[in-house]
Motif scaffolding. Structure first.
Motif, short mmCIF file in Angstrom:
data_model
loop_
_atom_site.label_atom_id
_atom_site.label_comp_id
_atom_site.label_asym_id
_atom_site.label_seq_id
_atom_site.Cartn_x
_atom_site.Cartn_y
_atom_site.Cartn_z
N LYS A 210 0.82 -1.22 0.00
CA LYS A 210 0.00 0.00 0.00
C LYS A 210 0.85 1.26 0.00
CE LYS A 210 -3.79 -2.25 2.52
NZ LYS A 210 -3.18 -3.59 2.42
N ILE A 214 2.52 4.47 -3.37
CA ILE A 214 2.36 5.90 -3.08
C ILE A 214 3.73 6.57 -3.03
CG2 ILE A 214 1.54 7.58 -1.38
CD1 ILE A 214 -0.55 5.50 -0.53
N LEU A 218 5.04 9.53 -5.56
CA LEU A 218 5.54 10.82 -5.08
C LEU A 218 6.98 11.04 -5.53
CD1 LEU A 218 4.08 10.86 -1.45
CD2 LEU A 218 3.33 12.23 -3.40
#
Length: 264
Positions: A210, A214, A218
């Motif tokens: 998870k 991300i 980024l």
């Protein structure tokens, strides 16, 4: 200061032109030719296997192991960090723009080494008393090389490197950027890490699958923003990279050797 000098002396010896640099690059060259450029020949197949099952909510890792994407996320979480940011900036500052070129070269041949490591991990993986799959460098060092002492040394070293040194770098960065107490940041990071690690393989896999996407998004977005903001400098920068890699006089570090050393 004295401790820093001692560490720097040891670091210079280990990472010098007669230490790990020829060992790392040499090993990468050996596996590249021995495996007939496996990093090119099998790249598409590897990408298909890894990204074919990409999901943020995959099956829970159990005693039989984790999914390919969970394995990738776990590996990336350990590979992409302070070294990719602070390390690269330091290399450019010390070795000149040409250091980037030698990073590319080292990374290319390093792909073959990583492939060999992955194969060894699969070859020497085993199951514990409760039937859980276990493996990794400590296992194939112990079983493959037949050296339990070296495996123990590796295990202790990696705990110090990731659990202590990495934490120190992050805490120092928070102090520099936000004037936050290093001890406080260190305690918080340690507590968060312990919460994930003590949850076993299931929690580690669930967390990384998870968080890592991300983090990667980024990471790439940040790099893209910097590139777009400096679009007019991209071509000149690439020129500096290639010129600095082969022209000693043009490299900030003064010699090609500096570029290679700082790249590693």
């Amino acid at each position: 200061d004295q401790t820093t000098q001692i560490i720097q002396s040891i670091n210079s010896l280990l990472w010098g032109m007669y230490g790990l640099i020829p060992l790392l690059v040499g090993t990468g060259l050996y596996f590249t030719f021995k495996l007939r450029f496996v990093q090119i020949k099998r790249f598409v197949m590897a990408a298909r296997h890894v990204f074919g099952g990409i999901t943020l909510f995959g099956r829970k890792a159990d005693k039989d192991g984790m999914s390919s994407f969970q394995s990738l996320a776990t590996a990336i979480s350990a590979q992409v960090g302070t070294g990719n940011l602070a390390g690269v900036a330091t290399a450019i500052a010390m070795g000149g723009p040409g250091a980037i070129f030698w990073m590319w070269i080292a990374a290319f041949f390093g792909m073959a080494t990583i492939f060999a490591e992955a194969v060894l991990a699969q070859t020497y993986k085993t199951t514990d008393d409760q039937g859980h799959v276990t493996g990794g460098p400590a296992y194939y060092i112990s079983k493959g090389l037949g050296s339990k002492k070296l495996a123990v040394f590796f295990s202790i070293s990696i705990i110090i490197a990731l659990g202590v040194i990495g934490n120190m770098v992050i805490a120092d960065a928070f102090q520099t950027a936000f004037s936050l107490p290093p001890l406080l940041i260190g305690v918080i990071i340690s507590a968060l890490a312990a919460f994930v690690f003590f949850g076993g393989m299931g929690r580690i896999a669930a967390f990384t699958e998870k968080v890592v996407p991300i983090m990667a998004a980024l990471y790439l977005l940040g790099g893209l923003i910097v590139l777009l903001a400096n679009a007019s400098h991209i071509i000149p920068a690439l020129k500096m990279v290639f010129v600095g890699a082969f022209d000693p006089a043009a490299a900030t570090g003064g010699i090609i050797g500096a570029g290679v050393k700082e790249a590693m």
